[in-house]
Design an enzyme around this catalytic site. Sequence first.
Site, PDB file in Angstrom:
ATOM      1  N   PHE A 129      37.566  49.437  12.005  1.00  0.00           N
ATOM      2  CA  PHE A 129      36.760  48.093  11.702  1.00  0.00           C
ATOM      3  C   PHE A 129      35.459  48.134  12.726  1.00  0.00           C
ATOM      4  O   PHE A 129      35.637  48.437  13.923  1.00  0.00           O
ATOM      5  CB  PHE A 129      37.783  47.056  12.242  1.00  0.00           C
ATOM      6  N   ASP A 201      44.678  49.644  18.113  1.00  0.00           N
ATOM      7  CA  ASP A 201      44.338  48.172  17.705  1.00  0.00           C
ATOM      8  C   ASP A 201      45.582  47.902  16.523  1.00  0.00           C
ATOM      9  O   ASP A 201      45.606  48.460  15.526  1.00  0.00           O
ATOM     10  CB  ASP A 201      42.949  48.068  17.322  1.00  0.00           C
ATOM     11  N   TYR A 226      45.568  35.453  14.084  1.00  0.00           N
ATOM     12  CA  TYR A 226      45.105  34.663  13.167  1.00  0.00           C
ATOM     13  C   TYR A 226      45.330  35.403  11.709  1.00  0.00           C
ATOM     14  O   TYR A 226      45.210  34.734  10.834  1.00  0.00           O
ATOM     15  CB  TYR A 226      43.921  34.113  13.244  1.00  0.00           C
ATOM     16  N   LYS A 227      45.617  36.705  11.809  1.00  0.00           N
ATOM     17  CA  LYS A 227      46.005  37.403  10.675  1.00  0.00           C
ATOM     18  C   LYS A 227      47.653  36.985  10.205  1.00  0.00           C
ATOM     19  O   LYS A 227      47.884  36.216   9.871  1.00  0.00           O
ATOM     20  CB  LYS A 227      45.467  38.769  10.550  1.00  0.00           C
ATOM     21  N   ARG A 375      40.872  43.611  -2.075  1.00  0.00           N
ATOM     22  CA  ARG A 375      41.876  43.708  -1.167  1.00  0.00           C
ATOM     23  C   ARG A 375      42.916  42.628  -1.252  1.00  0.00           C
ATOM     24  O   ARG A 375      42.537  41.378  -1.166  1.00  0.00           O
ATOM     25  CB  ARG A 375      41.265  43.782   0.312  1.00  0.00           C
TER      26      ARG A 375
HETATM   27  C1  LIG Z   1      40.365  41.450  12.313  1.00  0.00           C
HETATM   28  C2  LIG Z   1      39.751  42.547  13.234  1.00  0.00           C
HETATM   29  C3  LIG Z   1      39.145  42.274  14.394  1.00  0.00           C
HETATM   30  C4  LIG Z   1      38.717  41.130  14.827  1.00  0.00           C
HETATM   31  O1  LIG Z   1      38.097  41.019  16.039  1.00  0.00           O
HETATM   32  P1  LIG Z   1      37.747  39.747  16.737  1.00  0.00           P
HETATM   33  O2  LIG Z   1      36.866  40.155  17.979  1.00  0.00           O
HETATM   34  O3  LIG Z   1      39.029  39.168  17.066  1.00  0.00           O
HETATM   35  O4  LIG Z   1      36.725  39.008  15.667  1.00  0.00           O
HETATM   36  C5  LIG Z   1      39.057  43.493  15.181  1.00  0.00           C
HETATM   37  N1  LIG Z   1      39.499  44.831  14.834  1.00  0.00           N
HETATM   38  C6  LIG Z   1      40.225  44.915  13.542  1.00  0.00           C
HETATM   39  C7  LIG Z   1      40.687  46.384  13.260  1.00  0.00           C
HETATM   40  C8  LIG Z   1      40.669  43.905  13.033  1.00  0.00           C
HETATM   41  O5  LIG Z   1      41.019  44.202  11.544  1.00  0.00           O
END
Ligand SMILES: *Cc1c(COP(=O)(O)O)cnc(C)c1O
Length: 416
Positions: A129, A201, A226-227, A375
């Site tokens: 990500f 992560d 929040y997921k 997705r």
């Molecule tokens: C959703 C997600 C994030 C989100 O990061 P925020 O800083 O909380 O907005 C980070 N890393 C991954 C792999 C994600 O899927």
Amino acid sequence: MKTRNDAIALDGDDPLARLRDRFALTPDVIYLDGNSLGVPPIAAAARAQEVIAHEWTEGLIRSWNAAGWFALPRRLGDKLAPLVGAAPDELVVTDTISVNLFKLLSAALKMASERDSGRRVIVSERANFPTDLYIAQGLIEQLDRGYTLRLVDDPAELPDAIDEDTAVAMITHVNYRTGHMHDMAALTQVIQRAGALALWDLAHSAGAVPVDLNGVHADFAVGCTYKYLNGGPGSPAFAWVAKRHQDALAQPLSGWWGHRAPFEMDPVYAPGQGIGRFLCGTQPIVSMSLVEAGLDVFLATDMQAIRRKSLALTDAFIELVHTRCAGQPLTLVTPRAHAQRGSHVSFEHPHGYEVMQALIARGVIGDYREPRVLRFGFTPLYTRFVDVWDAVETLRDVLETNAWRAPEFAARHSVT
Ligand SMILES: *Cc1c(COP(=O)(O)O)cnc(C)c1O
């Protein structure tokens, strides 16, 4: 699952079916995006009302003590801990994943260099990500000490990329785009055998797949509420540090909430004991309070039951798309092997963006990720087998009728 009645029968036998009643679902929407933003637990609205009308309005400043606001990041951390195989006082709910990665990655680099100053490489995946990579890039620039980010293009290349120069391997357990899942135990072992530290992560793992941070002897982790944990838009993330590292680890955002005794108002920073030192400043209490409503739903089940249903849902979806949408230019990008799959399924389509907009217009909400990826997230707490059936039938119709070619579906929104 060959017919809609088969799907209804599977829902009838589903031991998790009753948990759906604990969510505020919108009629006529099939929500397949809980991997991006979970659905509100019904209890969240009452909790928000209580925090605002009672704790804030009546309690005012007293609520930092009386309503437990000050202790909330740690108390929720202890409540979340069992979902990811963490122990009490190892996890705090705080800040965002990006901020927590900054804290833990800097602390981990410092720890690695104290052990062996020659280790100057952070290993990750190009398909990670982007914020994870951006944070590493920003930190490398800030430190200006010759650190580099080594990115592999294929998950299978990771073991060979982790070597005697590696300080930290920063790996996302389940890939946000493809849904590919790493073997966390095996990879942690590879990382540590090479003398490096493992930073995981868990954004697409916490609440979606079983995770056993202590069982695999991981070093550090971050994750999202929040997921799959249904904490609400922008609800605070979490940070986990193995007990054995906590007191040796210095994090750079040395704010007063991480101080040993914040209200002594000492002009000199002294880190707290335990996981509390990974806090920085005052937390968004209203938003954080709602995280508890999401976590409470998990008390009624366990991650093994959730995983069983998740695999059944994703298997059914993959099979149905292949049979019902045969002949359409859809390519599965998610691994079929259970051990390599998280809880979402992605297909490439040459016009993925437009197809997803057409699905959303018909109430089937998934999302789109560059390039060309449709997705679909499956959240066993509230997704039914009949939702899988109906979503595939809608996809089939959108593709067969070319409904996605309507010009309004080509307009790009800022969030896809
Ligand atoms: C959703 C997600 C994030 C989100 O990061 P925020 O800083 O909380 O907005 C980070 N890393 C991954 C792999 C994600 O899927």
